[in-house]
Design a protein around this motif. Sequence first.
Motif, PDB file in Angstrom:
ATOM      1  N   ASN A 134       0.794  -1.227   0.000  1.00  0.00           N
ATOM      2  CA  ASN A 134       0.000   0.000   0.000  1.00  0.00           C
ATOM      3  C   ASN A 134       0.826   1.276   0.000  1.00  0.00           C
ATOM      4  O   ASN A 134       0.268   2.376   0.061  1.00  0.00           O
ATOM      5  N   ALA A 135       2.160   1.179  -0.043  1.00  0.00           N
ATOM      6  CA  ALA A 135       2.999   2.374  -0.006  1.00  0.00           C
ATOM      7  C   ALA A 135       2.716   3.247  -1.229  1.00  0.00           C
ATOM      8  O   ALA A 135       2.691   2.771  -2.363  1.00  0.00           O
ATOM      9  N   THR A 136       2.507   4.535  -0.985  1.00  0.00           N
ATOM     10  CA  THR A 136       2.204   5.463  -2.076  1.00  0.00           C
ATOM     11  C   THR A 136       3.333   6.464  -2.319  1.00  0.00           C
ATOM     12  O   THR A 136       3.373   7.095  -3.377  1.00  0.00           O
ATOM     13  N   ALA A 137       4.240   6.647  -1.339  1.00  0.00           N
ATOM     14  CA  ALA A 137       5.360   7.576  -1.508  1.00  0.00           C
ATOM     15  C   ALA A 137       6.578   7.029  -0.785  1.00  0.00           C
ATOM     16  O   ALA A 137       6.481   6.633   0.381  1.00  0.00           O
ATOM     17  N   VAL A 138       7.714   6.998  -1.476  1.00  0.00           N
ATOM     18  CA  VAL A 138       8.950   6.464  -0.901  1.00  0.00           C
ATOM     19  C   VAL A 138      10.109   7.400  -1.225  1.00  0.00           C
ATOM     20  O   VAL A 138      10.338   7.737  -2.386  1.00  0.00           O
ATOM     21  N   TRP A 139      10.826   7.816  -0.159  1.00  0.00           N
ATOM     22  CA  TRP A 139      12.099   8.528  -0.300  1.00  0.00           C
ATOM     23  C   TRP A 139      13.210   7.499  -0.100  1.00  0.00           C
ATOM     24  O   TRP A 139      13.336   6.923   0.978  1.00  0.00           O
ATOM     25  N   LEU A 140      14.018   7.261  -1.111  1.00  0.00           N
ATOM     26  CA  LEU A 140      15.061   6.244  -0.994  1.00  0.00           C
ATOM     27  C   LEU A 140      16.339   6.827  -0.408  1.00  0.00           C
ATOM     28  O   LEU A 140      16.724   7.957  -0.726  1.00  0.00           O
ATOM     29  N   PRO A 141      17.036   6.059   0.430  1.00  0.00           N
ATOM     30  CA  PRO A 141      18.297   6.545   1.008  1.00  0.00           C
ATOM     31  C   PRO A 141      19.420   6.504  -0.015  1.00  0.00           C
ATOM     32  O   PRO A 141      19.366   5.754  -0.999  1.00  0.00           O
ATOM     33  N   ASP A 142      20.465   7.274   0.239  1.00  0.00           N
ATOM     34  CA  ASP A 142      21.600   7.346  -0.681  1.00  0.00           C
ATOM     35  C   ASP A 142      22.268   5.990  -0.900  1.00  0.00           C
ATOM     36  O   ASP A 142      22.778   5.704  -1.978  1.00  0.00           O
ATOM     37  N   ASP A 143      22.268   5.162   0.154  1.00  0.00           N
ATOM     38  CA  ASP A 143      22.978   3.890   0.066  1.00  0.00           C
ATOM     39  C   ASP A 143      22.055   2.719  -0.294  1.00  0.00           C
ATOM     40  O   ASP A 143      22.386   1.562  -0.057  1.00  0.00           O
ATOM     41  N   CYS A 144      20.925   3.009  -0.877  1.00  0.00           N
ATOM     42  CA  CYS A 144      20.004   1.960  -1.314  1.00  0.00           C
ATOM     43  C   CYS A 144      20.686   1.064  -2.338  1.00  0.00           C
ATOM     44  O   CYS A 144      21.335   1.544  -3.274  1.00  0.00           O
ATOM     45  N   THR A 145      20.565  -0.227  -2.169  1.00  0.00           N
ATOM     46  CA  THR A 145      21.172  -1.169  -3.106  1.00  0.00           C
ATOM     47  C   THR A 145      20.233  -1.435  -4.279  1.00  0.00           C
ATOM     48  O   THR A 145      19.034  -1.158  -4.217  1.00  0.00           O
ATOM     49  N   GLU A 146      20.775  -2.000  -5.345  1.00  0.00           N
ATOM     50  CA  GLU A 146      19.933  -2.365  -6.476  1.00  0.00           C
ATOM     51  C   GLU A 146      18.914  -3.424  -6.072  1.00  0.00           C
ATOM     52  O   GLU A 146      17.767  -3.403  -6.533  1.00  0.00           O
ATOM     53  N   GLU A 147      19.318  -4.331  -5.188  1.00  0.00           N
ATOM     54  CA  GLU A 147      18.386  -5.351  -4.709  1.00  0.00           C
ATOM     55  C   GLU A 147      17.188  -4.717  -4.018  1.00  0.00           C
ATOM     56  O   GLU A 147      16.031  -5.111  -4.248  1.00  0.00           O
ATOM     57  N   ALA A 148      17.456  -3.722  -3.174  1.00  0.00           N
ATOM     58  CA  ALA A 148      16.371  -3.042  -2.468  1.00  0.00           C
ATOM     59  C   ALA A 148      15.488  -2.264  -3.446  1.00  0.00           C
ATOM     60  O   ALA A 148      14.251  -2.246  -3.314  1.00  0.00           O
ATOM     61  N   LEU A 149      16.110  -1.620  -4.426  1.00  0.00           N
ATOM     62  CA  LEU A 149      15.354  -0.861  -5.424  1.00  0.00           C
ATOM     63  C   LEU A 149      14.414  -1.778  -6.209  1.00  0.00           C
ATOM     64  O   LEU A 149      13.244  -1.451  -6.430  1.00  0.00           O
ATOM     65  N   ARG A 150      14.919  -2.925  -6.601  1.00  0.00           N
ATOM     66  CA  ARG A 150      14.078  -3.877  -7.339  1.00  0.00           C
ATOM     67  C   ARG A 150      12.969  -4.439  -6.439  1.00  0.00           C
ATOM     68  O   ARG A 150      11.857  -4.704  -6.907  1.00  0.00           O
ATOM     69  N   TYR A 151      13.286  -4.622  -5.174  1.00  0.00           N
ATOM     70  CA  TYR A 151      12.277  -5.134  -4.233  1.00  0.00           C
ATOM     71  C   TYR A 151      11.129  -4.133  -4.108  1.00  0.00           C
ATOM     72  O   TYR A 151       9.953  -4.520  -4.100  1.00  0.00           O
ATOM     73  N   ILE A 152      11.459  -2.846  -4.015  1.00  0.00           N
ATOM     74  CA  ILE A 152      10.433  -1.813  -3.926  1.00  0.00           C
ATOM     75  C   ILE A 152       9.578  -1.802  -5.190  1.00  0.00           C
ATOM     76  O   ILE A 152       8.357  -1.638  -5.126  1.00  0.00           O
ATOM     77  N   ALA A 153      10.208  -1.995  -6.339  1.00  0.00           N
ATOM     78  CA  ALA A 153       9.458  -2.036  -7.589  1.00  0.00           C
ATOM     79  C   ALA A 153       8.449  -3.178  -7.595  1.00  0.00           C
ATOM     80  O   ALA A 153       7.321  -3.035  -8.092  1.00  0.00           O
ATOM     81  N   ASP A 154       8.847  -4.300  -7.035  1.00  0.00           N
ATOM     82  CA  ASP A 154       7.973  -5.480  -7.026  1.00  0.00           C
ATOM     83  C   ASP A 154       6.885  -5.399  -5.951  1.00  0.00           C
ATOM     84  O   ASP A 154       5.776  -5.893  -6.160  1.00  0.00           O
ATOM     85  N   GLU A 155       7.210  -4.784  -4.808  1.00  0.00           N
ATOM     86  CA  GLU A 155       6.315  -4.828  -3.654  1.00  0.00           C
ATOM     87  C   GLU A 155       5.496  -3.553  -3.451  1.00  0.00           C
ATOM     88  O   GLU A 155       4.681  -3.503  -2.528  1.00  0.00           O
ATOM     89  N   CYS A 156       5.703  -2.533  -4.289  1.00  0.00           N
ATOM     90  CA  CYS A 156       4.968  -1.276  -4.118  1.00  0.00           C
ATOM     91  C   CYS A 156       4.224  -0.904  -5.401  1.00  0.00           C
ATOM     92  O   CYS A 156       4.509   0.127  -6.028  1.00  0.00           O
ATOM     93  N   PRO A 157       3.252  -1.705  -5.808  1.00  0.00           N
ATOM     94  CA  PRO A 157       2.539  -1.421  -7.054  1.00  0.00           C
ATOM     95  C   PRO A 157       1.673  -0.168  -6.988  1.00  0.00           C
ATOM     96  O   PRO A 157       1.299   0.383  -8.020  1.00  0.00           O
ATOM     97  N   ALA A 158       1.342   0.283  -5.767  1.00  0.00           N
ATOM     98  CA  ALA A 158       0.483   1.458  -5.602  1.00  0.00           C
ATOM     99  C   ALA A 158       1.265   2.760  -5.547  1.00  0.00           C
ATOM    100  O   ALA A 158       0.688   3.827  -5.337  1.00  0.00           O
ATOM    101  N   LEU A 159       2.581   2.691  -5.748  1.00  0.00           N
ATOM    102  CA  LEU A 159       3.441   3.861  -5.574  1.00  0.00           C
ATOM    103  C   LEU A 159       3.026   5.016  -6.489  1.00  0.00           C
ATOM    104  O   LEU A 159       2.846   4.849  -7.683  1.00  0.00           O
ATOM    105  N   LYS A 160       2.882   6.208  -5.884  1.00  0.00           N
ATOM    106  CA  LYS A 160       2.528   7.411  -6.630  1.00  0.00           C
ATOM    107  C   LYS A 160       3.673   8.418  -6.674  1.00  0.00           C
ATOM    108  O   LYS A 160       3.735   9.237  -7.599  1.00  0.00           O
ATOM    109  N   ALA A 161       4.541   8.401  -5.657  1.00  0.00           N
ATOM    110  CA  ALA A 161       5.641   9.364  -5.603  1.00  0.00           C
ATOM    111  C   ALA A 161       6.933   8.642  -5.253  1.00  0.00           C
ATOM    112  O   ALA A 161       6.978   7.888  -4.279  1.00  0.00           O
ATOM    113  N   LEU A 162       7.984   8.878  -6.048  1.00  0.00           N
ATOM    114  CA  LEU A 162       9.283   8.258  -5.824  1.00  0.00           C
ATOM    115  C   LEU A 162      10.354   9.337  -5.833  1.00  0.00           C
ATOM    116  O   LEU A 162      10.435  10.130  -6.772  1.00  0.00           O
ATOM    117  N   ILE A 163      11.159   9.364  -4.771  1.00  0.00           N
ATOM    118  CA  ILE A 163      12.191  10.374  -4.630  1.00  0.00           C
ATOM    119  C   ILE A 163      13.542   9.691  -4.639  1.00  0.00           C
ATOM    120  O   ILE A 163      13.860   8.887  -3.750  1.00  0.00           O
TER     121      ILE A 163
END
Length: 266
Positions: free
Chosen positions: A83-112
């Motif tokens: 149900n996450a609609t807005a996510v601010w990613l940290p500077d040290d976010c890994t590619e694995e974490a980025l891909r996980y967010i893509a898969d698990e946050c289909p409702a995302l409206k805002a990405l920073i």
Amino acid sequence: MSVPKWEDLNMDCLVNVLRRVGIESLLLGAPFVCQSWYKASLHPSCWQIINFQKIESGPLSWYFYDGITTEFIKSIINRSRGNATAVWLPDDCTEEALRYIADECPALKALILSGNLCYRYFPVIPELISKWKNLEQLRLGHLSNMERVFEEINCHCKNFYWLCAFGANIERDTASAIVTFLPNIKYLYMRKANIDRESLEMILQVCKELVLLDARDCVGYECDDQLLKLASHISNFQHEGSTLFDYEDYWGPNEHDSIYDDYLSD
């Protein structure tokens, strides 16, 4: 007459309160008040807006002095249950974490995304855009292949209306991609960008639905009556401080974060 207790507050009301307090309070405060507050703090509604950047600079920063781990990011994303609609990613976010967010946050409206993340994962970001079909707002930082990102947005994100490209290089190809793939953009923030007059004119001539265009402190153009006329359809055209040449150091290390917070509230 007995005084009502916080722990006896209706669960829906309690969730409505806690969803407004921010990630640090949800992790460090609310869960330790009582059992009902702990239960409410786990409700997915409390995790619709997730700002990992607040952790980098807040009380939890001591715990993540080596960086926010992929496991921690995943655990927080899991609390949203999709149900996450807005996510601010940290500077040290890994590619694995980025891909996980893509898969698990289909409702995302805002990405920073920070500039560092954009540089590090520029081949990956366009690929992931297709998974965020509800995306409406995007902050890119200094991304070198914005054209591919815009093309993916055009294909998959039909409600997209808000773009921040703070400090970016808006070259002719980039400006052309904006007018080709985002002609109906309503809010465009490109403060401190490098953009020449012709590229700016291209955007002004084609993007007729712009409500706000922030082109302050840019390098590559100076505003005059002709540009103001081209921008007359925009209710809020900001151009102050822009100049043909870079006379000063425009790249302050911390200023962009506070500026972006102002942008998101628009």
